[in-house]
Write a protein that holds these residues in place. Structure first.
Motif, PDB file in Angstrom:
ATOM      1  N   ILE A 155      21.905 -17.432   5.043  1.00  0.00           N
ATOM      2  CA  ILE A 155      21.637 -16.736   3.779  1.00  0.00           C
ATOM      3  C   ILE A 155      20.137 -16.598   3.546  1.00  0.00           C
ATOM      4  O   ILE A 155      19.636 -15.514   3.221  1.00  0.00           O
ATOM      5  N   VAL A 156      19.417 -17.704   3.726  1.00  0.00           N
ATOM      6  CA  VAL A 156      17.972 -17.680   3.473  1.00  0.00           C
ATOM      7  C   VAL A 156      17.265 -16.755   4.459  1.00  0.00           C
ATOM      8  O   VAL A 156      16.366 -15.999   4.081  1.00  0.00           O
ATOM      9  N   LYS A 157      17.673 -16.791   5.725  1.00  0.00           N
ATOM     10  CA  LYS A 157      17.053 -15.904   6.721  1.00  0.00           C
ATOM     11  C   LYS A 157      17.253 -14.440   6.336  1.00  0.00           C
ATOM     12  O   LYS A 157      16.310 -13.636   6.384  1.00  0.00           O
ATOM     13  N   ASN A 158      18.475 -14.086   5.955  1.00  0.00           N
ATOM     14  CA  ASN A 158      18.744 -12.702   5.567  1.00  0.00           C
ATOM     15  C   ASN A 158      17.939 -12.315   4.324  1.00  0.00           C
ATOM     16  O   ASN A 158      17.444 -11.188   4.214  1.00  0.00           O
ATOM     17  N   PHE A 159      17.806 -13.259   3.405  1.00  0.00           N
ATOM     18  CA  PHE A 159      17.013 -13.009   2.204  1.00  0.00           C
ATOM     19  C   PHE A 159      15.541 -12.799   2.561  1.00  0.00           C
ATOM     20  O   PHE A 159      14.881 -11.893   2.038  1.00  0.00           O
ATOM     21  N   LEU A 160      15.026 -13.618   3.462  1.00  0.00           N
ATOM     22  CA  LEU A 160      13.627 -13.482   3.885  1.00  0.00           C
ATOM     23  C   LEU A 160      13.390 -12.125   4.551  1.00  0.00           C
ATOM     24  O   LEU A 160      12.338 -11.506   4.351  1.00  0.00           O
ATOM     25  N   ASP A 161      14.356 -11.683   5.324  1.00  0.00           N
ATOM     26  CA  ASP A 161      14.237 -10.359   5.957  1.00  0.00           C
ATOM     27  C   ASP A 161      14.172  -9.270   4.888  1.00  0.00           C
ATOM     28  O   ASP A 161      13.414  -8.298   5.020  1.00  0.00           O
ATOM     29  N   MET A 162      14.968  -9.438   3.836  1.00  0.00           N
ATOM     30  CA  MET A 162      14.956  -8.465   2.739  1.00  0.00           C
ATOM     31  C   MET A 162      13.615  -8.486   2.004  1.00  0.00           C
ATOM     32  O   MET A 162      13.071  -7.434   1.652  1.00  0.00           O
ATOM     33  N   VAL A 163      13.077  -9.685   1.796  1.00  0.00           N
ATOM     34  CA  VAL A 163      11.782  -9.813   1.116  1.00  0.00           C
ATOM     35  C   VAL A 163      10.679  -9.175   1.958  1.00  0.00           C
ATOM     36  O   VAL A 163       9.808  -8.466   1.433  1.00  0.00           O
ATOM     37  N   ASP A 164      10.708  -9.418   3.262  1.00  0.00           N
ATOM     38  CA  ASP A 164       9.715  -8.815   4.158  1.00  0.00           C
ATOM     39  C   ASP A 164       9.768  -7.294   4.076  1.00  0.00           C
ATOM     40  O   ASP A 164       8.727  -6.619   4.097  1.00  0.00           O
ATOM     41  N   GLN A 165      10.987  -6.750   3.984  1.00  0.00           N
ATOM     42  CA  GLN A 165      11.143  -5.301   3.907  1.00  0.00           C
ATOM     43  C   GLN A 165      10.546  -4.760   2.613  1.00  0.00           C
ATOM     44  O   GLN A 165       9.880  -3.716   2.608  1.00  0.00           O
ATOM     45  N   VAL A 166      10.760  -5.476   1.517  1.00  0.00           N
ATOM     46  CA  VAL A 166      10.185  -5.055   0.235  1.00  0.00           C
ATOM     47  C   VAL A 166       8.659  -5.085   0.311  1.00  0.00           C
ATOM     48  O   VAL A 166       7.982  -4.162  -0.160  1.00  0.00           O
ATOM     49  N   CYS A 167       8.117  -6.134   0.909  1.00  0.00           N
ATOM     50  CA  CYS A 167       6.659  -6.235   1.062  1.00  0.00           C
ATOM     51  C   CYS A 167       6.117  -5.074   1.895  1.00  0.00           C
ATOM     52  O   CYS A 167       5.066  -4.501   1.577  1.00  0.00           O
ATOM     53  N   ASP A 168       6.833  -4.739   2.953  1.00  0.00           N
ATOM     54  CA  ASP A 168       6.416  -3.610   3.795  1.00  0.00           C
ATOM     55  C   ASP A 168       6.435  -2.308   3.000  1.00  0.00           C
ATOM     56  O   ASP A 168       5.529  -1.472   3.134  1.00  0.00           O
ATOM     57  N   ASP A 169       7.473  -2.135   2.182  1.00  0.00           N
ATOM     58  CA  ASP A 169       7.576  -0.913   1.372  1.00  0.00           C
ATOM     59  C   ASP A 169       6.416  -0.815   0.382  1.00  0.00           C
ATOM     60  O   ASP A 169       5.833   0.263   0.191  1.00  0.00           O
ATOM     61  N   ILE A 170       6.087  -1.934  -0.248  1.00  0.00           N
ATOM     62  CA  ILE A 170       4.973  -1.938  -1.207  1.00  0.00           C
ATOM     63  C   ILE A 170       3.658  -1.653  -0.487  1.00  0.00           C
ATOM     64  O   ILE A 170       2.811  -0.896  -0.983  1.00  0.00           O
ATOM     65  N   SER A 171       3.490  -2.239   0.694  1.00  0.00           N
ATOM     66  CA  SER A 171       2.266  -2.003   1.481  1.00  0.00           C
ATOM     67  C   SER A 171       2.118  -0.529   1.824  1.00  0.00           C
ATOM     68  O   SER A 171       1.014   0.034   1.754  1.00  0.00           O
ATOM     69  N   LYS A 172       3.223   0.107   2.192  1.00  0.00           N
ATOM     70  CA  LYS A 172       3.185   1.534   2.540  1.00  0.00           C
ATOM     71  C   LYS A 172       2.816   2.378   1.324  1.00  0.00           C
ATOM     72  O   LYS A 172       2.063   3.355   1.435  1.00  0.00           O
ATOM     73  N   LYS A 173       3.343   2.009   0.156  1.00  0.00           N
ATOM     74  CA  LYS A 173       3.013   2.749  -1.069  1.00  0.00           C
ATOM     75  C   LYS A 173       1.529   2.609  -1.402  1.00  0.00           C
ATOM     76  O   LYS A 173       0.872   3.578  -1.787  1.00  0.00           O
ATOM     77  N   LEU A 174       1.021   1.393  -1.232  1.00  0.00           N
ATOM     78  CA  LEU A 174      -0.404   1.168  -1.494  1.00  0.00           C
ATOM     79  C   LEU A 174      -1.269   1.960  -0.522  1.00  0.00           C
ATOM     80  O   LEU A 174      -2.281   2.554  -0.906  1.00  0.00           O
ATOM     81  N   GLN A 175      -0.863   1.961   0.740  1.00  0.00           N
ATOM     82  CA  GLN A 175      -1.614   2.691   1.756  1.00  0.00           C
ATOM     83  C   GLN A 175      -1.598   4.189   1.473  1.00  0.00           C
ATOM     84  O   GLN A 175      -2.609   4.881   1.631  1.00  0.00           O
ATOM     85  N   LYS A 176      -0.452   4.672   1.028  1.00  0.00           N
ATOM     86  CA  LYS A 176      -0.323   6.095   0.712  1.00  0.00           C
ATOM     87  C   LYS A 176      -1.229   6.470  -0.455  1.00  0.00           C
ATOM     88  O   LYS A 176      -1.877   7.525  -0.453  1.00  0.00           O
ATOM     89  N   LYS A 177      -1.303   5.595  -1.460  1.00  0.00           N
ATOM     90  CA  LYS A 177      -2.168   5.861  -2.608  1.00  0.00           C
ATOM     91  C   LYS A 177      -3.635   5.852  -2.199  1.00  0.00           C
ATOM     92  O   LYS A 177      -4.438   6.629  -2.707  1.00  0.00           O
TER      93      LYS A 177
END
Length: 405
Positions: A339-361
């Motif tokens: 459960i925790v591993k899958n959650f961490l993967d989800m958190v990493d994906q959210v961080c990546d999405d935020i990073s991409k938005k920041l980079q785009k801005k």
């Protein structure tokens, strides 16, 4: 009469089913040792590598086939290749294939027991990581606070904890406008909080000059700076819980059965040794007896360690209330780590999405004198969260954080 014609080759005698015999013959021909060397190794209990032993165990005949081969009273020279090999080996040492299995077990024992020990160490460290306050606890606190706010005024509005399996449902809970998930919202809040913490620490180190510079930054730019500083902190969670992620990949059934499987093989070899006469030439029995004594002693120690670690896993699972009732049939005792591993993967994906938005801005604002605008400052609303509920003995997610999400 044509005396120049070639005579037909003598017919081979098959004791095994022909196709089976041919398959065994292929393996026998691939052996890098002679039959004589194999017989010597069987007598001495050593001299064959693991690859050779594995091949030899693959051509092991059944009990019925062994009986037929040993009772063959024809001309051995006429036997097919596989039958000829089996005949000479079994005639010399009837227990040959049991010995091959024993020798193979000895050659693979160290890697197997080492793998088990590493798994035990990984699980223990994983439990320790899950009980150590850090970013993971801060995320859990933020999720609990968000859940209680969403459920304010209901029976679920004052939960003291929640089942960790609920973490995997956070990406399914969307804001009323459908643009943000609860997971994205919580992760962004924690990122901002950690970014703010880092910025304050930097300001304290750099003094008044840094404060004067910060005072000229707009609120939107400040939010983006928080995100940029906080993302590496939250992304570091996967490293912080590295043994938790490793624990999630452990096959529970294989893990818990290793000791019993190894012990059963030891008993088989001990039985084989009792069939060997003391006056037999060679050191097979002596070699195996010394090896088995060491194995049994080590397995007793490892077995006790396994019981201790699994009890620790059980307590950690109860602490987090992960995976429901541990007594339920079919429940994986290591489900917490999955459960925790899958959650961490989800958190990493959210961080990546935020990073991409920041980079785009950043890219869209390049060459412009206008300051960066914040990602979003609109209030985010969520419907009532059904998966949160007050628990009887909740784990307390305390990270000593004063932040209010």
């Amino acid at each position: 009469m044509n005396t120049g014609a070639k005579s037909a080759p003598p017919a081979q005698i098959f004791i095994l089913e022909p196709r089976k015999s041919q398959n065994k013959a292929i393996i026998i021909k691939s052996l890098a040792v002679s039959r004589k060397e194999i017989l010597e190794a069987l007598v001495e209990g050593q001299g064959l590598d693991a690859d050779t032993l594995e091949k030899l165990t693959k051509i092991s005949p059944t009990e019925d086939e062994i009986t037929k081969i040993l009772h063959f009273n024809g001309n051995p020279a006429k036997l097919a290749d596989a039958e000829s090999f089996l005949y000479h080996v079994l005639k010399a040492i009837p227990s040959a294939f049991m010995r091959f299995n024993a020798m193979l077990f000895r050659s693979t024992y160290d890697p197997e027991i080492l793998h088990l020990k590493k798994s035990l160490q990984t699980l223990e460290l994983g439990c320790k990581e899950l009980r150590t306050p850090g970013i993971f606890f801060k995320l859990l606190e933020a999720i609990l606070k968000a859940g209680n706010r969403m459920n304010a005024g209901t029976a679920r509005g004052n939960a003291q904890g929640f089942n960790l399996s609920s973490l995997l449902k956070l990406s399914d809970v969307k804001s009323t406008n459908g643009k943000t998930t609860l997971l994205q919202f919580v992760v962004e809040q924690v990122i901002c909080s950690e970014g703010k913490r880092r910025l304050i620490n930097q300001t304290d180190k750099n003094g008044d000059a840094k404060r004067d510079s910060d005072s000229k930054i707009s609120e939107g730019e400040r939010d983006i700076e928080y995100l940029m500083l906080g993302i590496p902190v939250v992304l570091g969670l996967s490293t912080e819980l590295s043994n938790v992620k490793k624990s999630a990949t452990i096959d529970h059934d294989s893990f818990v059965n290793t000791c019993s499987t190894l012990t059963a093989k030891i008993h088989d070899i001990k039985w084989l040794i009792t069939r060997c006469n003391d006056h037999e030439q060679g050191r097979f029995s002596i070699e195996m007896k010394g090896f088995l004594e060491d194995c049994e002693e080590e397995l007793n120690v490892v077995g006790d360690e396994q019981s201790r670690v699994m009890e620790l896993v059980k307590k950690t699972t109860v602490y987090y209330q992960a995976g429901g009732n541990s007594k339920d049939k079919g429940t994986n005792p290591l489900q917490l780590f999955v459960i925790v591993k899958n959650f961490l993967d989800m958190v990493d994906q959210v961080c990546d999405d935020i990073s991409k938005k920041l980079q785009k801005k950043k890219q869209t604002s390049t060459g412009s004198s206008a300051p960066l605008s914040p990602l979003s400052r609109s209030p985010v609303r969520f419907p009532s969260l059904q998966s949160f509920s007050r628990t009887q003995n909740p784990g307390t997610f305390s990270s000593d954080s004063d932040d209010d999400f």
